[in-house]
Scaffold this active site. Structure first.
Site, PDB file in Angstrom:
ATOM      1  N   VAL A 183       1.497   7.005   0.711  1.00  0.00           N
ATOM      2  CA  VAL A 183       0.722   5.933   1.331  1.00  0.00           C
ATOM      3  C   VAL A 183      -0.697   5.942   0.783  1.00  0.00           C
ATOM      4  O   VAL A 183      -1.355   6.982   0.730  1.00  0.00           O
ATOM      5  CB  VAL A 183       0.691   6.097   2.867  1.00  0.00           C
ATOM      6  N   CYS A 184      -1.164   4.779   0.366  1.00  0.00           N
ATOM      7  CA  CYS A 184      -2.537   4.628  -0.130  1.00  0.00           C
ATOM      8  C   CYS A 184      -3.360   3.969   0.968  1.00  0.00           C
ATOM      9  O   CYS A 184      -3.245   2.767   1.223  1.00  0.00           O
ATOM     10  CB  CYS A 184      -2.556   3.779  -1.398  1.00  0.00           C
ATOM     11  N   ILE A 185      -4.181   4.774   1.625  1.00  0.00           N
ATOM     12  CA  ILE A 185      -5.001   4.273   2.722  1.00  0.00           C
ATOM     13  C   ILE A 185      -6.304   5.064   2.738  1.00  0.00           C
ATOM     14  O   ILE A 185      -6.318   6.269   2.447  1.00  0.00           O
ATOM     15  CB  ILE A 185      -4.242   4.404   4.065  1.00  0.00           C
TER      16      ILE A 185
ATOM     17  N   ASN B 192       0.800  -1.226   0.000  1.00  0.00           N
ATOM     18  CA  ASN B 192       0.000   0.000   0.000  1.00  0.00           C
ATOM     19  C   ASN B 192       0.831   1.274   0.000  1.00  0.00           C
ATOM     20  O   ASN B 192       0.339   2.338   0.383  1.00  0.00           O
ATOM     21  CB  ASN B 192      -0.956  -0.005   1.193  1.00  0.00           C
TER      22      ASN B 192
END
Length: 238
Positions: free
Chosen positions: A92-94, A85
Site C-alpha cells: 500500500v502506498c499511503i 494506491n
C-alpha cells in the site's frame, strides 16, 4: 516457560494488540501470524457497505520494524487488489506509512508522513479511507488510477473500474467461507466491533508484566473510531 526480556517495540506492540482486541476498529479483525512473533500481524478487512467493496473479505499483512514506533510498518495486501494506491505485489502506498524524511519531490507534507504518535489504529482507518477515496495524484497503479478517474468523472457510467472491483469482491467470498467468516453487508453489521479472543492467556500475562517495567508513561490517549461515514467519491453509482 521463562519469559524473555521484551524490547521497547515489543512492549508497544503488545499494548496496541491488546487495545485492538478489546476495542476493535469497525471492519477489521487483527491476529498474529505467529503467537510468538509480535512483529507480524494478519489483518482481515471487510469491505464497507454502500461502496464498491461491499461484501469483500480482504487479507493483509502488517510487518513492524525493530525500532517501531520510530519507523513505520509496511502494509501489504495478500488478496489481489486493483486500486490506484496499491502496487501489483500488494504493498500500500499511503503517506502515513512513509518514513518521516523531508522529501520536497514527493509532494507530501512532513505532517502527513509517519511519526511515533501514529499507531496501528490510525493506519487501519487510513487504509479503509484510501480504499474508498484513492489518491490519484501519486498512484502506485497508473492504469487503475486512470480507470478510477473515468468511473468517478462519468458518475459511474464508465463501468470498467467498478466491474473489476466487483469481480475481486466476489472472488473473496470463497476465502471467507473457508475461514468461517461471516462478512458484514449492512451498515449495522459493519459497525459491530468483533473482539478476537487470544489463543491463550500468555498475552495477558505479558501485558500485566509491562506495568512492572515502569512504562505507565506510555499510556496512549486514543479516541474511539467513529463508524464508517459514507462519501460520495467512493459510493456505487447505479
Amino acid at each position: 516457560m521463562a519469559q524473555q526480556q521484551m524490547t521497547s517495540s515489543q512492549k508497544a506492540l503488545m499494548l496496541e494488540l491488546k487495545s485492538l482486541q478489546e476495542e476493535p476498529v469497525e471492519g477489521f479483525r487483527i491476529t498474529l501470524v505467529d503467537e510468538s512473533d509480535l512483529y507480524n500481524w494478519e489483518v482481515a478487512i471487510f469491505g464497507p457497505p454502500n461502496t464498491l467493496y461491499e461484501g469483500g473479505y480482504f487479507k493483509a499483512h502488517i510487518k513492524f520494524p525493530i525500532d517501531y514506533p520510530y519507523s513505520p510498518p509496511t502494509f501489504r495486501f495478500l488478496t489481489k487488489m486493483w486500486h490506484p494506491n496499491i502496487y501489483e505485489n500488494g504493498d500500500v502506498c499511503i503517506s502515513i506509512l512513509h518514513p518521516p524524511v523531508d522529501d520536497p519531490q514527493s509532494g507530501e507534507l512532513p505532517s502527513e508522513r509517519w511519526n511515533p504518535t501514529q499507531n496501528v489504529r490510525t493506519i487501519l482507518l487510513s487504509v479503509i479511507s484510501l480504499l474508498n477515496e484513492p489518491n490519484t495524484f501519486s498512484p502506485a497503479n497508473v492504469d487503475a488510477s486512470v480507470m478510477f478517474r473515468k468511473w468517478r468523472d462519468s458518475k459511474g457510467k464508465d463501468k470498467e473500474y467498478a466491474e473489476i472491483i466487483r469481480k475481486q469482491v466476489s472472488a473473496t467470498k470463497a476465502e471467507a467461507e473457508k475461514d468461517g467468516v461471516k462478512v458484514p453487508t449492512t451498515l449495522a453489521e459493519y459497525c459491530i466491533k468483533t473482539k478476537v479472543p487470544s489463543n491463550d492467556n500468555s498475552s495477558d500475562l505479558l501485558y500485566d508484566d509491562l506495568y512492572d517495567d515502569d512504562i505507565d508513561d506510555e499510556d496512549e490517549e486514543e479516541e474511539d473510531a467513529d463508524c464508517y461515514d459514507d462519501d460520495d467519491s467512493g459510493n456505487e453509482e447505479s
